[in-house]
Design an enzyme around this catalytic site. Structure first.
Site, short mmCIF file in Angstrom:
data_model
loop_
_atom_site.label_atom_id
_atom_site.label_comp_id
_atom_site.label_asym_id
_atom_site.label_seq_id
_atom_site.Cartn_x
_atom_site.Cartn_y
_atom_site.Cartn_z
N SER A 70 0.89 -1.15 0.00
CA SER A 70 0.00 0.00 0.00
C SER A 70 0.93 1.21 0.00
O SER A 70 1.78 1.34 0.88
CB SER A 70 -0.89 -0.01 1.24
OG SER A 70 -1.92 0.93 1.07
N GLU A 71 0.81 2.06 -0.99
CA GLU A 71 1.85 3.06 -1.25
C GLU A 71 1.97 4.11 -0.14
O GLU A 71 2.94 4.85 -0.10
CB GLU A 71 1.65 3.74 -2.61
CG GLU A 71 0.41 4.57 -2.75
CD GLU A 71 -0.77 3.79 -3.33
OE1 GLU A 71 -0.79 2.54 -3.15
OE2 GLU A 71 -1.66 4.41 -3.92
N ASN A 72 1.00 4.15 0.77
CA ASN A 72 1.14 5.06 1.90
C ASN A 72 2.15 4.56 2.93
O ASN A 72 2.51 5.31 3.83
CB ASN A 72 -0.21 5.30 2.57
CG ASN A 72 -0.82 4.02 3.09
OD1 ASN A 72 -0.93 3.05 2.36
ND2 ASN A 72 -1.20 4.00 4.35
N GLY A 73 2.60 3.29 2.80
CA GLY A 73 3.69 2.90 3.69
C GLY A 73 3.69 1.50 4.26
O GLY A 73 4.27 1.26 5.32
N SER A 112 8.64 4.17 0.10
CA SER A 112 7.55 3.52 -0.60
C SER A 112 7.63 3.77 -2.10
O SER A 112 7.47 2.87 -2.92
CB SER A 112 6.21 4.03 -0.06
OG SER A 112 5.15 3.26 -0.55
#
Lengths: 217, 218, 217, 218
Positions: A45-48, A87
Site C-alpha cells: 500500500s503506497e502510503n507505507g 515507498s
C-alpha cells in the site's frame, strides 16, 4: 458471476509466486481473495506498508495501520512499514512487479488516462502516475464500458496519467494486450465473441495467433 | 533545552506567509492538535504542503475556511472540498504533484540535493513549466527541492530530546518533513523520558526537532 | 598542556547547547571530553550513528556499534542509528552545525586540502568532502605547522577537498577566521604574539579589531 | 519460495564481469561469509562497489589477490593495500567517490531517479569528467545512478521471507544496496521464522531478497 468478479478472478491469475504487487482503489482490491493457493504475493500500500493483510476484525483495529484509501487494514507477519520516500523508491525503482488499477481511458499506444475528467473537479493524481511508470507491468482491471460507452480508444482524449505504459487490460469481456501493433485480443470470456468486444471498443482490435477462453481459476 | 511545551506555545512561532509542511495521509496521522492551535492564531497567506490537504474530518479544511491558506501543494485534494474550490477559483494557487515526486522533492530539500531527475509525469500536466533533461538518451523532468519554513509533525512516541517514533503507516511524510523545514513542531501521542524509546525504533532524531507537545485524544 | 590539548580545549568552546556536531578522526575526537558542563551536543558518526557516547568498557563491547574509523563506541540514551543515505542527508542537508576536522593545507579563500598528498598513496576522501560542504560551520583543528612547515597558505597547492568552505582554524597558537579579507587572527594563545603566528604562516594575516587571549575553558 | 541456502549456493549465481555492491564499513558488517564462498568460485573481472574495499582483515583484499577484481568504486581505499596498488597501476580501474555521493547514487539507482544534482565535489577531482548544471543560479554536479548486478549484504537478523534487520551501525550501505541490484544475496547472523522479526525492526523487505545464508561465526 458479475462483471467485477470475472475481472478480479482473471486478474488473480496474473501474479507469480513471490511477486510484489500494488492494488488501486476499488476493483483491484478484490484480486487477493482470488489468488491461487500456491501463489503468495507481497501487497504494497503506497502510503507505507508492504505486506497488507485483510481488514481487521472488529475490536482489533489499530488506526496506525491503514491503506492508501485511508481504510484500516492489517499487516501480515513479516510486513514492513516505511515512509513515503521509501515507498515510492520501491515503486519508481522498478521493484513492483504488477500494479493493478482502473482507468477512464486506455489507447492503443498504451497511454492511460485515469486521474481526471476535464470540466469536473480535479481530485489529483495521488500515486497513480508513479505506479504506472514505475511498475514492471501495468494491468488495467475495469469494466469494458462505462454505461455502454467504450473506454478503449485509438487515442485518449482526457489528460494522461502516463504515456505508453499499459501492458494488459482485463475486462469482463476479454484480455487485451497492448503491443507494437496496438490492441491484441488474447482471451475472450466464456460466450463472448471477438465481434462483441469490437462493438464495445473504439479502437482497432487485432487477434492474437491463438485466442483462448478466459480462465477464471 | 526543554522542548516540551503546549501546542499554543509551539504554533506561536508560525508567521504569516510561512510554508508549512504538514505530515499525515488522509485522515490518519495528521498533526491535528497543532493545526487546532494554529486555527486560533491570527496568521494568513500560509502555504500548505501535504500529501492530500486532509479530509472533511481534519483541520486543514478549517484553516481554509478561515481564509488562512493561500496556496497548497499536494498529490490529492479529492477529499477536501475547499482545496478543490481553490483550484477552480485560482489554478495557480494549487499545485498537484505526483506522490513519489512530492516525497522525493521534500527529501531532496532535506538531503541538500539541488534537484532530482524523474521520469514520472513526462507527457502529462505534471511536466508543464518544468525543465527536462536528456541523460544517456533518456528524457527526465528536473524536479527541484521543496523546502518548508515550518514542519507540523505527528509522532506516536516522542522522547523529551525530540526523538520520534511513528507507528505503522503513520511514517508517510511525517518522517521526511523534519529534515526539510527550518522549524520542526511535533505532537506526540505519548511523551517519554530519553532512553525509554529504543534506539532502533527512532525514525527522526531529536536534533532536528524544536518543539514537542502532547497530542489530544482523538 | 601540549598543543593538541590546547586545541581540543579551545575547540570545545565552539558548540552551542543542542548542536549537532561531527568529529574527524584524531584530534577532533578529543573535543567532547572538554565540553562545558551545560553544553550538550549530539555527536554524529557519519557511518550511521547520531548520539555517539564514549568508548565501551571492557566486556561491554558490541561490535555493531562503531564509529567512522571502525573503532567500537557506545551509543548514548536517545541515540539513533541510520543508513549511509540518511547519514549524509543530515550532513549535506545542512543539519550538522559544526564539523571539526584536520587539514593538510588551508588557504585564505577558505579552500581546504585534507585528503591526499600528491605522489603518495591516495586513501580516498571518505566523507570529508560531504562534511565540509554540508556542515553549517567548518572548524579546522590542527597544529599550526607540520614539522615546522606552515599549513596556512595564500593558495593551496594540494588537491582540494572543497572550495571556500573553512570558517575557522584553531591551532595551538591562534584562532583564525576566514573572511572576505582573508585570514583574520581573532585570538592568540597565552604568551603568543601576532608576529609568532605570522612566522608560522605562509599567507597574509589580518588583525581582528580586538584580539583576545585564547580562552581554554 | 525457499530463500534459505548455503553461501556456496548463493554465490553460484555470480558471473564474471558482474558489478557487485558490497555492504559494510571498514571491517564491520561486511558480508564475509559470502565473500569467502565467492573466493572459491572461478569468476573474474568483477567490479566491487563498496564504502571502502575493506581492510587487511576482510576478504575483498583476498578477491583482489586472486585477480578476480578488475574495478573498484569506493570512498576510501586507505585500509586496503591492494586497492591502492590498483589505483597506481591503472588509475581508471578505481573510482573514488565522496561518501554521500556514493550513497545517493546507489539510492538513486534503487529509487528510479535518472540522476541527482550535488554540490559536493565541485572544484575538486570528484567533479572531473562530470557534467555540471546550473539551477536557479547555483552550479551542481550531475551524478548518475549506480546499479549493481548483485548485492552482497550483511544482516543481523533475517527471517525466512528475507526481511532484514541490521543492528546499530551495520545499516550503512547494507540497507541501501538491496534496492539497487538485480540479485540480492544476504548473510545473516541469525535466521528466524517469519513473524519473529518485528515489523518495526525491518530495514529491508523480503520481497527484494533472493538468497539468505547463515553467517559464519567471526
Amino acid at each position: 458471476m458479475n462483471a467485477k468478479e470475472i475481472i478480479a478472478r482473471r486478474a488473480a491469475l496474473e501474479p507469480k509466486d513471490g511477486d510484489l504487487i500494488n492494488l488501486g482503489i476499488g476493483l483491484p482490491t478484490m484480486v487477493p481473495e482470488h489468488l491461487p493457493e500456491d501463489v503468495h504475493v507481497y501487497i504494497q500500500s503506497e502510503n507505507g506498508i508492504l505486506g497488507v493483510g485483510p481488514k481487521p476484525e472488529e475490536g482489533h483495529e489499530d488506526w496506525h495501520v491503514f491503506d492508501a484509501g485511508g481504510s484500516l487494514v492489517t499487516a501480515k507477519p513479516g510486513a514492513m512499514f516505511f515512509d513515503s520516500a521509501y515507498s515510492f523508491s520501491l515503486i519508481r525503482g522498478g521493484h513492483v512487479d504488477i500494479t493493478f488499477l482502473g482507468a477512464l481511458q486506455v489507447d492503443e499506444k498504451g497511454n492511460l488516462a485515469s486521474w481526471m475528467i476535464p470540466g469536473k473537479r480535479v481530485p489529483g493524481m495521488g500515486g497513480a502516475m508513479d505506479l504506472v511508470v514505475g511498475a514492471k507491468r501495468v494491468v488495467i482491471t475495469m469494466e469494458h464500458t462505462l454505461k455502454g460507452a467504450p473506454k478503449l480508444f485509438s487515442t485518449c482524449t482526457y489528460p494522461l496519467t502516463a504515456v505508453s505504459v499499459v501492458d494488459r487490460i482485463i475486462t469482463e469481456l476479454a484480455v487485451i494486450d497492448v503491443t507494437e501493433r496496438g490492441f491484441v485480443v488474447k482471451e475472450l470470456a466464456e460466450g463472448v465473441t471477438f465481434e462483441d468486444v469490437e462493438r464495445a471498443t473504439d479502437a482497432t482490435l487485432h487477434k492474437a495467433d491463438k485466442i483462448i477462453t478466459m480462465p477464471l481459476a | 533545552m526543554d522542548k516540551v511545551m503546549s501546542a499554543e506555545q509551539a504554533v506561536a512561532r508560525i508567521r504569516s506567509g510561512d510554508v508549512l509542511l504538514v505530515g499525515g495521509f488522509l485522515q490518519r496521522g495528521s498533526p491535528e492538535t497543532l493545526l487546532g492551535a494554529l486555527l486560533e492564531r491570527d496568521v494568513k497567506d500560509l502555504t500548505i504542503v501535504s500529501n492530500d490537504t486532509g479530509t472533511a474530518d481534519t483541520k486543514t479544511i478549517q484553516l481554509m475556511e478561515k481564509g488562512m491558506v493561500s496556496h497548497a501543494k499536494a498529490t490529492y485534494i479529492g477529499a477536501n472540498r475547499l482545496a478543490g474550490q481553490m483550484l477552480i477559483d485560482d489554478p495557480s494557487s494549487v499545485e498537484l504533484v505526483p506522490q513519489g515526486t512530492l516525497a522525493e522533492r521534500i527529501r531532496a530539500a532535506g538531503a541538500g540535493l539541488g534537484g532530482i531527475l524523474v521520469e514520472v509525469g513526462l507527457g502529462t500536466v505534471a511536466a508543464e513549466n518544468k525543465d527536462t533533461l536528456e541523460v544517456d538518451g533518456k528524457t527526465y523532468i528536473l524536479e527541484k527541492p521543496l523546502f518548508g519554513d515550518v514542519a507540523l509533525i505527528y509522532a506516536t512516541i516522542a522522547d523529551k530530546q525530540g526523538n520520534l517514533h511513528m507507528k505503522g503507516a503513520t511514517k508517510n511524510f511525517n518522517c521526511l518533513m523534519p529534515l526539510a523545514a527550518d522549524l520542526v513542531l511535533v505532537e506526540a501521542e505519548k511523551i517519554v523520558e530519553v532512553g525509554e524509546l529504543d534506539s532502533e525504533m527512532i525514525h527522526v532524531p531529536g536534533a532536528l526537532v524544536d518543539c514537542i507537545c502532547q497530542r489530544e485524544e482523538d
